[in-house]
Enzyme design. Structure first.
Site, PDB file in Angstrom:
ATOM      1  N   GLU A 116     -10.846  -2.080   6.956  1.00  0.00           N
ATOM      2  CA  GLU A 116     -10.862  -1.279   8.190  1.00  0.00           C
ATOM      3  C   GLU A 116      -9.967  -0.053   8.067  1.00  0.00           C
ATOM      4  O   GLU A 116     -10.237   0.989   8.672  1.00  0.00           O
ATOM      5  CB  GLU A 116     -10.462  -2.132   9.399  1.00  0.00           C
ATOM      6  N   GLU A 129     -18.857   3.519   5.134  1.00  0.00           N
ATOM      7  CA  GLU A 129     -18.662   2.265   4.418  1.00  0.00           C
ATOM      8  C   GLU A 129     -18.194   2.520   2.982  1.00  0.00           C
ATOM      9  O   GLU A 129     -17.527   1.685   2.389  1.00  0.00           O
ATOM     10  CB  GLU A 129     -19.964   1.457   4.457  1.00  0.00           C
TER      11      GLU A 129
END
Ligand code: ZN
Length: 503
Positions: free
Chosen positions: A266, A295
């Site tokens: 994250e 991502e």
């Protein structure tokens, strides 16, 4: 700045404020809100999103965009103003195809499906979630029809998040990956070495795990003056502005990688958002380029850095010092092998780097079939298990660890999963590029220094926000198109070495 640009920026600023306010409420729902808040929150979010949508799709925005297209036509396409008009135009054309009623319905359906999914997963009872999923599949179909497409409805949904990407291209990409992964997994199994990862399951104090995770990501460069971390069920990152980026995590006493690698993951998303040019705030340029590019950053910091040998050369001593009772008899090499063990498992987020993309392939195919109407929601658990068996050779013990494991289908966002695989591929392409630009990168990482890496990523990627598409960014940064080759060579080398396979 022309008067028209000024007017457009004011409207975009308001739309952004409404969207970010909805994001704050969404973040609160996933972290602190009591269960009793669900229905009221669903209405609050639906209202905010409908207002934002209505404001953004007004005829006034269309008129301003027309005028400004002419005004910015002579500018360099890579300039901030030209990019703002181009990206806003794309969003505007997409959004105008969706009615405010449909947008509000999607928001409401998501808010109601989320707690149903949580219950269904907790009880491993797919039937509790099935009616909500049926509704969401129908909404995905409505969105695809509203947006329009030439060959497959999936293309319409993809185009919103990954412009210029089609289902057919993804199919090719997955075929290349499958052709490389399946023999590698077989070779690893045939080699017979079983990596002992028991050290990861030894009762680690949760608060200490969280503190250590934060220590790592602050060393990476995640700025806690402009961000924070909270606990949630299904971790995510959300940005309210470059100066306020929230990451979330979950922690298990009996499984060390969950919080540690989850927080690294994250933080990759978070550093990307913190690195966007602050001048883009309150415009459509103020976030990462696309889910796939986003991502690429979470996977880069989690895997390419966080699961690398140089990283643990520096960090293993600190981890051992934090958990002497659990790790004093474990050396660094054993720990490195443990966090890189290749083993087909039912859970995507815990999958190793080699098998991970097979989890995405499975979801990609199931979403396509649901969207086409070839697959009924009632038959989804069986279809899921059949593919798990085919691709990974395992059958999930129950639906909680199978078809119910992901939060994604409680929302209306088909077309999002391939972003994870694109992330792996793009991450490896960019990492190869950084290595070429910073020849002693590995020594820097082994010394616990990440400023060189973060600086390169900020300059080449983060600051641009959403100015360029994934393909444009790759072209600018690597000089070539999207390619699976760097990822394939990365896994072959790393895991061939780890498992002693002949090159
Ligand atoms: Zn992610």
């Amino acid at each position: 700045m022309s008067e028209q640009m000024q007017q457009l920026r004011e409207i975009l600023g308001e739309v952004s404020d409404l969207g970010r306010a909805a994001a704050v409420l969404g973040w609160d729902q996933e972290t602190y809100m009591p269960r009793g808040g669900v229905r009221a929150r669903a209405e609050q979010l639906a209202t905010l999103r409908r207002l934002a949508h209505t404001r953004f799709t007004s005829a006034e925005v269309g008129r301003l965009l027309d005028a400004l297209a002419a005004e910015t036509a002579a500018l360099d396409p890579a300039s901030d103003d030209a990019s703002l008009i181009r990206v806003t135009r794309r969003d505007y054309d997409h959004s105008c195809k969706l009615s405010p009623e449909l947008v509000a319905e999607i928001s409401r359906a998501t808010s109601l499906a989320r707690p149903a999914w949580i219950d269904a997963r907790a009880q491993s009872d797919f039937a509790l979630f099935a009616p909500y999923l049926e509704k969401n599949v129908a909404l995905n179909q409505r969105v695809a029809e509203a947006l329009g497409y030439t060959s497959h409805p999936y293309d319409a949904l993809l185009d919103r998040s990954e412009p210029d990407m089609t289902a057919a291209q993804l199919r090719t990409l997955f075929d290349e990956l499958k052709a490389a992964i399946v023999p590698l997994v077989r070779a690893i199994a045939a080699q017979g070495a079983v990596i002992d990862d028991s050290c990861l399951y030894r009762g680690y104090d949760e608060q200490q795990q969280l503190a250590l995770g934060l220590q790592v990501v602050q060393q990476y460069g995640f700025d806690m003056e402009r961000g924070r971390e909270d606990l949630t069920t299904h971790p995510f990152c959300t940005s309210f502005a470059p100066g306020d980026v929230r990451i979330t995590t979950r922690v298990s006493r009996d499984f060390l990688p969950m919080a540690l690698f989850g927080t690294m993951h994250e933080s990759g998303h978070g550093m990307y958002e913190q690195g966007v040019n602050p001048a883009f705030d309150r415009t459509p340029l103020c976030r990462g380029a696309s889910p796939g590019v986003h991502e690429s950053q979470s996977r880069l910091w989690e895997n390419l850095v966080g699961r690398s040998r140089p990283f643990w050369q520096h960090w293993y001593g600190k981890l051992q010092a934090a958990f002497p009772a659990q790790l004093q008899d474990v050396d660094g090499a054993t720990f490195y092998r443990a966090v890189n063990k290749v083993s087909p498992s039912p859970i995507r987020v815990e999958a190793d780097e080699v098998t991970y993309n097979l989890h995405i392939l499975l979801r990609f195919e199931l979403e396509m079939a649901l969207l086409e109407g070839q697959l009924k929601v009632a038959d989804l658990p069986a279809a899921w298990n059949a593919r798990m068996q085919e691709y990974l050779g395992i059958t999930p013990p129950n639906d909680a660890q199978g078809v119910l494991q992901d939060i994604h289908w409680s929302g209306v966002g088909f077309g999002g999963f391939p972003g994870y695989t694109l992330g792996n591929i793009i991450g490896a392409q960019l990492f190869a590029q950084v290595h070429a630009a910073i020849p002693d990168l590995d020594s820097q990482i082994a010394a616990g220094e990440f400023a060189g890496l973060l600086g390169w990523l900020r300059t080449n990627l983060y600051q641009h926000g959403r100015k360029f598409t994934a393909n444009e960014l790759l072209q600018r940064i690597t000089g070539g198109p999207l390619s699976t080759a760097p990822w394939i060579s990365y896994v072959r080398q790393k895991f061939g070495d780890l498992y002693g396979l002949a090159a």
